[in-house]
Scaffold this motif. Structure first.
Motif, short mmCIF file in Angstrom:
data_model
loop_
_atom_site.label_atom_id
_atom_site.label_comp_id
_atom_site.label_asym_id
_atom_site.label_seq_id
_atom_site.Cartn_x
_atom_site.Cartn_y
_atom_site.Cartn_z
N GLU A 13 0.89 -1.52 0.47
CA GLU A 13 0.17 0.51 -0.10
C GLU A 13 0.81 1.18 -0.02
O GLU A 13 1.76 1.38 0.40
CB GLU A 13 -0.48 0.22 0.98
CG GLU A 13 -0.40 0.10 2.31
CD GLU A 13 -1.49 0.21 3.25
OE1 GLU A 13 -2.07 -0.66 3.22
OE2 GLU A 13 -0.46 0.66 4.63
N PRO A 14 0.71 2.44 -0.76
CA PRO A 14 1.53 3.92 -0.39
C PRO A 14 0.95 4.01 0.61
O PRO A 14 -0.86 4.63 1.02
CB PRO A 14 0.55 4.31 -1.80
CG PRO A 14 -0.71 3.52 -1.87
CD PRO A 14 -0.71 2.05 -1.68
N PRO A 17 -0.85 8.46 -2.22
CA PRO A 17 -0.94 8.55 -3.64
C PRO A 17 -0.38 9.04 -4.47
O PRO A 17 0.05 8.00 -5.45
CB PRO A 17 -2.15 9.83 -4.36
CG PRO A 17 -2.84 9.56 -2.78
CD PRO A 17 -2.06 9.86 -1.47
N ALA A 20 1.65 5.97 -5.28
CA ALA A 20 0.83 4.63 -6.16
C ALA A 20 1.41 3.78 -7.00
O ALA A 20 1.04 2.32 -7.46
CB ALA A 20 -0.25 5.30 -6.74
N ASP A 21 2.07 4.33 -8.15
CA ASP A 21 2.52 3.22 -8.98
C ASP A 21 4.13 3.16 -8.84
O ASP A 21 4.08 1.66 -9.19
CB ASP A 21 3.22 4.34 -9.91
CG ASP A 21 2.20 5.42 -10.78
OD1 ASP A 21 0.46 4.61 -11.30
OD2 ASP A 21 2.74 6.63 -11.55
N ARG A 24 2.92 -0.34 -6.97
CA ARG A 24 2.58 -1.34 -7.99
C ARG A 24 3.33 -1.75 -8.69
O ARG A 24 3.34 -3.32 -8.97
CB ARG A 24 1.64 -0.21 -8.99
CG ARG A 24 0.44 -1.03 -10.16
CD ARG A 24 -0.09 -0.78 -11.04
NE ARG A 24 -1.10 0.26 -10.41
CZ ARG A 24 -0.97 1.67 -9.94
NH1 ARG A 24 -0.02 2.51 -10.30
NH2 ARG A 24 -2.08 2.15 -9.35
N LEU A 34 -2.74 -5.49 -4.26
CA LEU A 34 -2.82 -3.85 -3.07
C LEU A 34 -3.77 -3.97 -2.45
O LEU A 34 -3.95 -2.41 -1.80
CB LEU A 34 -2.43 -2.78 -4.46
CG LEU A 34 -1.31 -2.71 -5.63
CD1 LEU A 34 -1.52 -2.19 -6.74
CD2 LEU A 34 -0.45 -1.72 -4.62
N GLN A 35 -4.21 -4.58 -2.39
CA GLN A 35 -5.76 -3.50 -1.49
C GLN A 35 -7.14 -5.07 -1.03
O GLN A 35 -5.48 -6.53 -1.14
CB GLN A 35 -6.90 -3.84 -2.16
CG GLN A 35 -7.40 -4.07 -3.44
CD GLN A 35 -8.47 -3.36 -4.32
OE1 GLN A 35 -9.46 -1.94 -3.82
NE2 GLN A 35 -8.52 -3.12 -5.51
#
Length: 261
Positions: A13-14, A17, A20-21, A24, A34-35
């Protein structure tokens, strides 16, 4: 260290935001979601990677930092070549052996040896721990003072026994092992890391095979770090040991280390 336990769930998890990349990319590389429900999270943020247990009143995140904190204090005030680990691997005037740390973990011992001038190859087979270590080395390489030290450290994310048995190139003079053991250390830091890592890495049930592979590869000696009162690893008996307050270094000599080797 052992492979991750199948019952342990980990997500990436980032922390913001903007990461985020990067999160990923780590999720794809490690094959993690990721979740969703998880026991642990590999978090990506401004300070790099950190691993945290997702429970109320958890022990807090663990990350690798060679620039600040305990690593910096030991680098500056740790006692240099007089440290027990330095004596165990054979550091002496004119001798800085090539070391393979086959159970690298968070890289603390390897960093101490690299600080003293030893070239150190590191093997870590648990992918999450290897990711934390890789991230710590990357950040340290950007620091002017620490960069020359971590330049002497080369990380291999692999199974140590398999890599040692198929070793290519010049063999290490010294192989250093610190197999996972049920620590009884009461310090908060050790308790935090053991609580985090125990479900992920298990115990080193293959420590005897690890020792045998190390003895077959090292040219000069093998060193095994153990809790002070723990039994030696099953197999060949150590020739002697260096004992401290909480830890012990079992020494398996093969050949004397001399300047110019």
């Amino acid at each position: 260290m052992s492979e991750p336990q199948l019952s342990t769930r980990v997500r990436v998890e980032p922390l913001d935001p903007i990461f985020a990349d990067m999160a990923r990319a780590w999720a794809e590389r490690l094959g993690l979601p990721l979740q969703g429900e998880a026991d642990f999270a590999l978090q990506v943020g401004a300070a790099g990677l950190q691993l945290v247990e997702l429970v109320e009143h958890g022990p807090g995140p663990v990350r690798v930092d060679f620039v600040e904190g305990a690593a910096a204090h030991r680098r500056l005030h740790g006692g240099g070549s007089g440290q027990m680990i330095a004596k165990a691997v054979g550091v002496q005037p004119g001798v800085r052996p090539r070391v393979l740390d086959a159970t690298a973990g968070l890289g603390r011992d390897a960093f101490v040896l690299a600080t003293l001038g030893c070239p150190v190859a590191l093997i870590e087979r648990q992918p999450l721990v290897a990711a934390l270590l890789e991230d710590g080395l990357r950040r340290a390489a950007a620091d002017a003072e620490v960069a020359p030290i971590v330049a002497r450290m080369q990380l291999h994310g692999a199974d140590a026994i398999e890599l040692m048995q198929a070793w290519a190139g010049e063999p290490p003079q010294v192989i250093y092992l610190d197999p996972m053991f049920p620590h009884r250390d009461k310090s908060a830091q050790v308790k935090k890391e053991m609580r985090l890592f125990r479900p992920l890495v298990g115990a080193d049930v293959d420590a005897p095979a690890l020792l045998a592979a190390a003895l077959a590869l090292a040219t000069h000696r093998v060193v095994v770090k153990r809790p002070r009162k723990a039994p030696a690893v099953e197999g060949v008996k150590p020739a002697y040991a260096l004992e401290g307050k909480s830890s012990r270094y079992d020494i398996y000599p093969k050949k004397s280390l001399k300047p110019g080797d």
